[in-house]
Structures are given as C-alpha cells and as structure tokens.
Design a protein around this motif. Structure first.
Motif, PDB file in Angstrom:
ATOM      1  N   ALA A  30       0.761  -1.168   0.013  1.00  0.00           N
ATOM      2  CA  ALA A  30       0.219  -0.003  -0.115  1.00  0.00           C
ATOM      3  C   ALA A  30       0.883   1.390  -0.087  1.00  0.00           C
ATOM      4  O   ALA A  30       0.486   2.238  -0.690  1.00  0.00           O
ATOM      5  CB  ALA A  30      -0.858   0.004   1.241  1.00  0.00           C
ATOM      6  N   LYS A  31       1.855   1.215   0.525  1.00  0.00           N
ATOM      7  CA  LYS A  31       2.890   2.461   0.865  1.00  0.00           C
ATOM      8  C   LYS A  31       3.541   2.390  -0.575  1.00  0.00           C
ATOM      9  O   LYS A  31       3.537   3.717  -0.993  1.00  0.00           O
ATOM     10  CB  LYS A  31       3.969   2.236   1.899  1.00  0.00           C
ATOM     11  N   ALA A  32       3.890   1.448  -1.296  1.00  0.00           N
ATOM     12  CA  ALA A  32       4.712   1.672  -2.545  1.00  0.00           C
ATOM     13  C   ALA A  32       3.625   2.375  -3.427  1.00  0.00           C
ATOM     14  O   ALA A  32       4.001   3.216  -4.277  1.00  0.00           O
ATOM     15  CB  ALA A  32       5.146   0.195  -3.066  1.00  0.00           C
ATOM     16  N   ILE A  33       2.301   1.767  -3.411  1.00  0.00           N
ATOM     17  CA  ILE A  33       1.351   2.289  -4.313  1.00  0.00           C
ATOM     18  C   ILE A  33       0.811   4.061  -4.013  1.00  0.00           C
ATOM     19  O   ILE A  33       0.922   4.451  -5.106  1.00  0.00           O
ATOM     20  CB  ILE A  33       0.009   1.686  -4.131  1.00  0.00           C
ATOM     21  N   LEU A  34       0.931   4.102  -2.801  1.00  0.00           N
ATOM     22  CA  LEU A  34       0.714   5.737  -2.517  1.00  0.00           C
ATOM     23  C   LEU A  34       2.082   6.589  -3.137  1.00  0.00           C
ATOM     24  O   LEU A  34       1.737   7.463  -3.518  1.00  0.00           O
ATOM     25  CB  LEU A  34       0.635   5.832  -1.102  1.00  0.00           C
ATOM     26  N   GLU A  35       3.233   5.830  -3.039  1.00  0.00           N
ATOM     27  CA  GLU A  35       4.384   6.682  -3.638  1.00  0.00           C
ATOM     28  C   GLU A  35       4.289   6.807  -4.834  1.00  0.00           C
ATOM     29  O   GLU A  35       4.717   7.744  -5.413  1.00  0.00           O
ATOM     30  CB  GLU A  35       5.632   6.127  -3.077  1.00  0.00           C
ATOM     31  N   GLU A  36       3.853   5.828  -5.732  1.00  0.00           N
ATOM     32  CA  GLU A  36       3.956   5.886  -7.194  1.00  0.00           C
ATOM     33  C   GLU A  36       2.600   6.726  -7.599  1.00  0.00           C
ATOM     34  O   GLU A  36       2.936   7.548  -8.420  1.00  0.00           O
ATOM     35  CB  GLU A  36       3.532   4.472  -7.600  1.00  0.00           C
ATOM     36  N   MET A  37       1.512   6.886  -6.730  1.00  0.00           N
ATOM     37  CA  MET A  37       0.570   7.760  -7.180  1.00  0.00           C
ATOM     38  C   MET A  37       0.996   9.286  -6.806  1.00  0.00           C
ATOM     39  O   MET A  37       0.683  10.176  -7.718  1.00  0.00           O
ATOM     40  CB  MET A  37      -0.477   7.565  -6.216  1.00  0.00           C
ATOM     41  N   ARG A  38       2.137   9.378  -5.944  1.00  0.00           N
ATOM     42  CA  ARG A  38       2.241  10.868  -5.606  1.00  0.00           C
ATOM     43  C   ARG A  38       3.452  11.231  -6.757  1.00  0.00           C
ATOM     44  O   ARG A  38       3.635  12.705  -6.561  1.00  0.00           O
ATOM     45  CB  ARG A  38       2.797  10.966  -4.258  1.00  0.00           C
TER      46      ARG A  38
END
Length: 47
Positions: free
Chosen positions: A16-24
């Motif tokens: 989930a953290k990796a997905i959030l970083e990619e979205m940012r």
C-alpha cells in the motif's frame, strides 16, 4: 440479469505504501511531451 463484479481487493502494508508513493509522483516534462504526441496521433486516427 446484471453481471456480478468482483470485490476490489484491499491492499495493506508495504504494498500500500509503494502504491501511494507511485501515485504521488509528478509526471516529468518528457512524459507530458510524449502524452501530447500520443493524443495527437490518436486524434488524427479517430477523425
């Protein structure tokens, strides 16, 4: 009768953290330029 849709999976933890970083991440100038080229090509094909 309507087709049933599968439930959206819940993502937790490091994934989930990796997905959030990619979205940012903001798009670069090169990626914006490439996107404009693709839009131009496809808009010519659709017309």
């Amino acid at each position: 009768m309507a087709t049933q849709l599968a439930a959206t999976p819940t993502v937790k933890g490091e994934v989930a953290k990796a997905i959030l970083e990619e979205m940012r991440q903001k798009p670069t100038k090169a990626s914006k330029k490439g996107a404009k080229k693709l839009i131009a090509k496809f808009s010519k094909m659709v017309k």
